[in-house]
Design an enzyme around this catalytic site. Structure first.
Site, PDB file in Angstrom:
ATOM      1  CG  HIS A 266      14.105  -7.170   8.926  1.00 48.72           C
ATOM      2  ND1 HIS A 266      14.939  -6.344   9.635  1.00 48.72           N
ATOM      3  CD2 HIS A 266      14.864  -7.670   7.887  1.00 48.72           C
ATOM      4  CE1 HIS A 266      16.136  -6.333   9.077  1.00 48.72           C
ATOM      5  NE2 HIS A 266      16.110  -7.124   8.020  1.00 48.72           N
TER       6      HIS A 266
ATOM      7  CB  CYS B 172      15.680  -3.084  10.186  1.00 51.37           C
ATOM      8  SG  CYS B 172      14.006  -3.043  10.877  1.00 51.37           S
TER       9      CYS B 172
END
Length: 324
Positions: free
Chosen positions: A163, A87
């Site tokens: 994230h 990510c």
């Protein structure tokens, strides 16, 4: 060749991200940590190409109300995340691939052109299979063989998983680009002058979903290389100094003062780059052989057991804290 799934966790750090970007062949950009999106901070960092936001991932209970047009991906490079731990790199690539003024280098430019007509999931798969991108990402892999770095935020059970997503203006609109979403999130119209304030509203709204005690957030900006910026500004001031007449004493003094400030800023930036380089080398270095040999030498000299006993006694003497 490495398996596609072997992508390591990388630290949220501007020095790491700047070297990662350079490792992919991109020129003229760097990453800076951002503590405020106020006008003064953004003015100092200009041009800001995009923002990278780190947060603790939570499984959404209700799909957020967002705007999405079927044609959104026609003019946006958007890739879905199909591989664990990618990510951070995908958040960076989302900004790089959606700003035509950035020098991507030959390999990334060819990759962008080759995948331009791919669907978001196929773009994500192409990223996961790119040797250039994967090797640059994995250059920051930890050398500890006892650490399992494979995490999928959607499969996490009780452990904190973080994230990365990105925010940037594209064709007069602000977008949130999240590889775990199915499409780019249109956050409204914007201009070059106000997009960071609108991004601030979106980030603040996302942070408000967490409790007041949650502090695990990080925000970084992808900007132009500060070394290049300061060098160009110094060259411009030197040109102005050469154009002055002999009697322009006040203006000469002002420009010399401005030049001194720019040279100081350039010096500080160079020192920061040296510090980043040293820290990255330490991150990548394998200290296990050193640790093993230190323990072996202590054991051979009958010094290890007393140290272990001393450490156990010290640990047992520390008062235990009660849980509340």
């Amino acid at each position: 060749m490495e398996e596609t799934g072997n992508w390591c966790l990388i630290e949220s750090d501007p020095g790491v991200f700047t070297e990662l970007i350079s490792g992919m062949g991109v020129k003229g950009v760097q990453v800076e940590e951002v503590y405020s999106l106020d006008e003064h901070t953004m003015e100092e960092l200009k041009p800001v190409y995009g923002l990278i936001f780190l947060f603790k991932w939570q499984r959404p209970e209700v799909a957020p109300q967002t705007s999405y047009e079927n044609t959104a991906t026609d003019h946006i490079f958007f890739a879905q995340q199909v591989i664990n731990n990618a990510c951070a790199t995908q958040a960076i690539l989302s900004i790089l691939f959606n700003n035509d003024s950035i020098d991507l280098g030959e390999e990334l430019r060819n990759f962008k052109e080759f995948t331009a007509d791919f669907s978001p999931d196929m773009k994500g798969l192409a990223i996961s299979n790119s040797d250039l991108i994967r090797y640059a990402h994995n250059s920051f892999a930890r050398s500890d063989p006892f650490v399992n770095e494979m995490h999928d935020p959607r499969d996490s059970k009780g452990e904190d998983v973080f994230h990365f997503i990105s925010y940037m203006p594209i064709n007069g609109a602000l977008y949130e680009l999240d590889g775990l979403s199915s499409h780019p999130i249109h956050l409204g119209e914007c201009t070059d002058a106000n997009w960071t304030s609108k991004a601030n509203e979106a980030i603040t709204s996302r942070m408000s979903r967490y409790g007041d005690a949650e502090l695990h957030f990080s925000l970084m900006a992808l900007t132009r290389d500060r070394l290049e910026t300061y060098e160009e500004q110094i060259e411009e001031v030197e040109g102005l100094l050469l154009s002055l007449t002999d009697d322009a004493t006040i203006e000469r003094g002002r420009l010399n003062s401005e030049k001194s400030q720019l040279e100081h800023s350039l010096h500080l930036e160079k020192e920061k780059r040296q510090r980043w380089h040293r820290e990255n080398n330490l991150r990548k270095h394998n200290f296990i052989p050193l640790t093993y040999n230190l323990l072996r030498i202590l054991a051979e000299n009958k010094q290890l057991d007393p140290l272990i006993t001393q450490a156990v006694q010290k640990a047992s003497s520390v008062p235990k804290r009660s849980n509340h």
